[in-house]
Design a protein around this motif. Structure first.
Motif, PDB file in Angstrom:
ATOM      1  N   VAL A 276      -5.338   1.027   5.719  1.00 39.08           N
ATOM      2  CA  VAL A 276      -5.252   1.710   4.406  1.00 39.08           C
ATOM      3  C   VAL A 276      -5.512   3.313   4.669  1.00 39.08           C
ATOM      4  CG1 VAL A 276      -5.831   1.971   2.096  1.00 39.08           C
ATOM      5  CG2 VAL A 276      -5.467  -0.369   2.872  1.00 39.08           C
ATOM      6  N   LYS A 277      -6.442   3.511   5.397  1.00 39.42           N
ATOM      7  CA  LYS A 277      -6.941   4.889   5.608  1.00 39.42           C
ATOM      8  C   LYS A 277      -5.495   5.600   6.381  1.00 39.42           C
ATOM      9  CE  LYS A 277     -11.576   4.732   5.064  1.00 39.42           C
ATOM     10  NZ  LYS A 277     -13.102   4.599   6.103  1.00 39.42           N
TER      11      LYS A 277
ATOM     12  N   GLU B 165      -8.498   9.426  -0.030  1.00 40.16           N
ATOM     13  CA  GLU B 165      -9.153   8.148   0.099  1.00 40.16           C
ATOM     14  C   GLU B 165      -9.508   7.553  -1.319  1.00 40.16           C
ATOM     15  OE1 GLU B 165     -11.691   7.754   3.583  1.00 40.16           O
ATOM     16  OE2 GLU B 165     -10.244   8.292   4.881  1.00 40.16           O
TER      17      GLU B 165
ATOM     18  N   GLY C  58     -13.183  -4.792   3.577  1.00 39.18           N
ATOM     19  CA  GLY C  58     -12.075  -4.368   4.082  1.00 39.18           C
ATOM     20  C   GLY C  58     -12.218  -4.501   5.740  1.00 39.18           C
TER      21      GLY C  58
ATOM     22  N   ILE D 263      -8.660   4.159  -2.761  1.00 39.48           N
ATOM     23  CA  ILE D 263      -9.086   3.018  -2.514  1.00 39.48           C
ATOM     24  C   ILE D 263      -9.937   2.340  -3.487  1.00 39.48           C
ATOM     25  CG2 ILE D 263     -10.452   1.839  -0.341  1.00 39.48           C
ATOM     26  CD1 ILE D 263      -9.605   4.000   1.331  1.00 39.48           C
ATOM     27  N   THR D 264      -9.508   1.168  -3.611  1.00 32.54           N
ATOM     28  CA  THR D 264     -10.188   0.231  -4.530  1.00 32.54           C
ATOM     29  C   THR D 264     -10.786  -0.854  -3.885  1.00 32.54           C
ATOM     30  OG1 THR D 264      -8.907   1.312  -6.313  1.00 32.54           O
ATOM     31  CG2 THR D 264     -10.220  -0.663  -7.058  1.00 32.54           C
ATOM     32  N   PHE D 265     -12.075  -1.256  -3.883  1.00 31.92           N
ATOM     33  CA  PHE D 265     -12.455  -2.618  -3.163  1.00 31.92           C
ATOM     34  C   PHE D 265     -12.404  -3.663  -4.395  1.00 31.92           C
ATOM     35  CE2 PHE D 265     -14.273   0.487  -0.425  1.00 31.92           C
ATOM     36  CZ  PHE D 265     -13.764   0.192   0.719  1.00 31.92           C
TER      37      PHE D 265
ATOM     38  N   LEU E 285      -9.322  -1.912   5.987  1.00 29.75           N
ATOM     39  CA  LEU E 285      -9.656  -0.692   5.414  1.00 29.75           C
ATOM     40  C   LEU E 285      -9.018   0.665   6.516  1.00 29.75           C
ATOM     41  CD1 LEU E 285     -11.181   0.953   3.507  1.00 29.75           C
ATOM     42  CD2 LEU E 285     -13.471   0.804   4.840  1.00 29.75           C
TER      43      LEU E 285
ATOM     44  N   LEU F  41      -2.891   6.172   3.966  1.00 32.09           N
ATOM     45  CA  LEU F  41      -3.060   7.213   3.106  1.00 32.09           C
ATOM     46  C   LEU F  41      -2.880   8.597   4.056  1.00 32.09           C
ATOM     47  CD1 LEU F  41      -6.156   6.313   1.218  1.00 32.09           C
ATOM     48  CD2 LEU F  41      -4.406   6.795   0.395  1.00 32.09           C
TER      49      LEU F  41
ATOM     50  N   MET G 122       0.892  -1.344  -0.013  1.00 32.18           N
ATOM     51  CA  MET G 122      -0.087   0.077  -0.075  1.00 32.18           C
ATOM     52  C   MET G 122       0.920   1.220  -0.188  1.00 32.18           C
ATOM     53  SD  MET G 122      -3.144  -1.015  -0.069  1.00 32.18           S
ATOM     54  CE  MET G 122      -4.056  -2.579  -0.167  1.00 32.18           C
TER      55      MET G 122
ATOM     56  N   VAL H  12      -8.076  -3.366  -1.726  1.00 34.89           N
ATOM     57  CA  VAL H  12      -8.681  -3.682  -0.469  1.00 34.89           C
ATOM     58  C   VAL H  12      -9.725  -4.859  -0.801  1.00 34.89           C
ATOM     59  CG1 VAL H  12     -10.211  -3.092   1.586  1.00 34.89           C
ATOM     60  CG2 VAL H  12      -8.470  -1.523   0.488  1.00 34.89           C
TER      61      VAL H  12
ATOM     62  N   LEU I 274      -5.458   1.330  -4.657  1.00 32.24           N
ATOM     63  CA  LEU I 274      -4.960   0.437  -3.326  1.00 32.24           C
ATOM     64  C   LEU I 274      -6.075  -0.596  -3.194  1.00 32.24           C
ATOM     65  CD1 LEU I 274      -4.504   3.538  -0.910  1.00 32.24           C
ATOM     66  CD2 LEU I 274      -3.131   2.159  -2.562  1.00 32.24           C
TER      67      LEU I 274
END
Ligand code: NAD
Ligand code: TYD
Length: 341
Positions: A256-257, A267, A213, A270-272, A253, A260, A197, A209, A207
């Protein structure tokens, strides 16, 4: 004390070797590593000429080589870090996980049995993942939690643990098993969550996830894990298992936040993506036994450890790029259908 350390060019093994060479002059180290994609000689390049460090390229599955090392160098303890360690890879190709994690461990144990008069301790580096997974409100794993692995990776690690315990009960060999939660820190191969990440955030790349997440991991600084392993080597009771954890449960999640925010990015990266098959929901470790019997507890607080770690990756761009070999690129593009660089 002469130590055979296996997998010492990987993330945790190299941090462990560095700790011993810098702070514990009583240890002389033979590092047996097959140099797979995850075994990076740069991790210990400062120590290649160190008088107490010797590198041997080879596999833990090679009985003749292990036998030779134990006899030639009067090895007094074995610490087995060597493994295939990435869950996603174990889903696409489980076979090599059985070869190294199960058969490799058995090879080491067989050699240990032959040199039992000389080798005083064997430490198996295992993982919380052998216990399976927890619901959000379940109590943390203890050493008494039955093992219930769910991925090819954790199944291979659990199989190895059972062989180690079998060699204790059957042959009375002085073995100890350590089980730890997710490590973070310098020199982690950038296919794992945190370094992957950080690298993508720097490059403004998506990113990935998995799922929504919400899966939770308990994060521990690698140095705290290494201190635990050393205490298990020195004070662990033969036949026993010791849990180590960081007391820092974070959802993917939120991790990752956090990264960031630390890197000053938004944010929207962020890609699910499609969830990992059989994705373990939550890990959490109860490490009271290690505190009571080994005098161990994690020393890093999460923010300090993470800020240090993020800074390290930002300052070691070159190290990260060197990890990204052709083999890794091929794997990544198969996994995500995109190119990494
Ligand atoms: P890693 O993938 O970074 O390193 C593994 C090392 O083992 C590499 O240097 C590789 O070259 C070497 N290796 C692989 N196959 C080998 C073989 N057949 N013979 C000799 N060497 C071989 O892994 P890591 O994250 O440093 O994990 C080390 C150990 O700790 C593993 O046993 C893993 O299961 C365990 N563990 C890891 C974590 C974590 O968060 N990374 C947590 C708990 C336990
Ligand atoms: P990982 O670092 O692979 O460790 P493990 O699977 O052994 O816990 O993954 C940590 C968590 O992060 C895990 O729940 C899977 C998730 N993850 C993502 O969401 N995206 C990613 O790109 C990666 C590598 C992991």
């Amino acid at each position: 004390m002469n130590l055979l350390i296996t997998g010492g060019l990987g993330f945790i093994g190299s941090n462990f070797i560095r700790l011993l060479l810098e702070k514990y002059p009583k240890f002389e180290i033979w590092n047996l590593d097959a140099m797979t994609y995850a075994g990076n000689p740069e991790n210990l390049h400062d120590y290649v000429n160190h008088s107490r460090y010797h590198f041997v390229k080879g596999s833990i599955c090679n009985y003749e080589l292990v036998d030779y090392l134990l006899s030639e160098y009067n090895i007094e303890a074995i610490i087995n870090f060597a493994a295939e360690s990435h869950v996603d890879r174990s889903i696409s190709n489980p076979d090599v996980f059985v070869d190294t994690n199960v058969k490799g461990t058995l090879t080491l144990l067989n050699a240990f049995k032959k040199y039992r008069h000389q080798v005083q301790k064997y430490v198996q580096i295992s993982t919380d993942e052998v216990y399976g997974h927890l619901g959000f409100n379940d109590p943390a794993f203890t050493e008494k939690t039955p093992i219930h692995p769910r991925s090819p990776y954790s199944s291979s690690k659990a199989s190895a643990d059972m062989l180690v315990q079998a060699f204790f009960h059957t042959y009375q060999l002085p073995v100890v098993i350590t089980r730890c939660s997710n490590n973070y820190g310098p020199y982690q191969f950038p296919e794992k969550l945190i370094p992957l990440m950080i690298r993508n955030i720097q490059a403004d790349k998506p990113l990935p996830v998995y799922g929504d997440g919400s899966n939770v991991r308990d994060w521990i600084h690698v140095t705290d894990h290494c201190r635990g392993i050393l205490s298990a080597l020195e004070k662990g009771t033969p036949g026993e298992v010791y849990n180590f954890g960081g007391d820092a449960e974070v959802s993917n999640l939120n991790m990752v936040k956090y990264l960031l925010k630390a890197l000053g990015k938004g944010e929207d990266l962020i890609t699910f993506v499609r969830d990992r098959p059989g994705h373990d929901l939550r890990y959490a470790m109860n490490f009271e036994k290690a505190t009571k019997e080994l005098g161990w507890r994690p020393q890093y607080d999460f923010d300090t450890g993470m800020q240090e770690t993020i800074k390290w990756y930002l300052e070691h761009d070159e190290w990260v790029e060197h990890c990204i070999t052709g083999e890794y690129l091929e794997y990544y593009s198969k996994q995500y259908g995109t190119k990494l660089t």
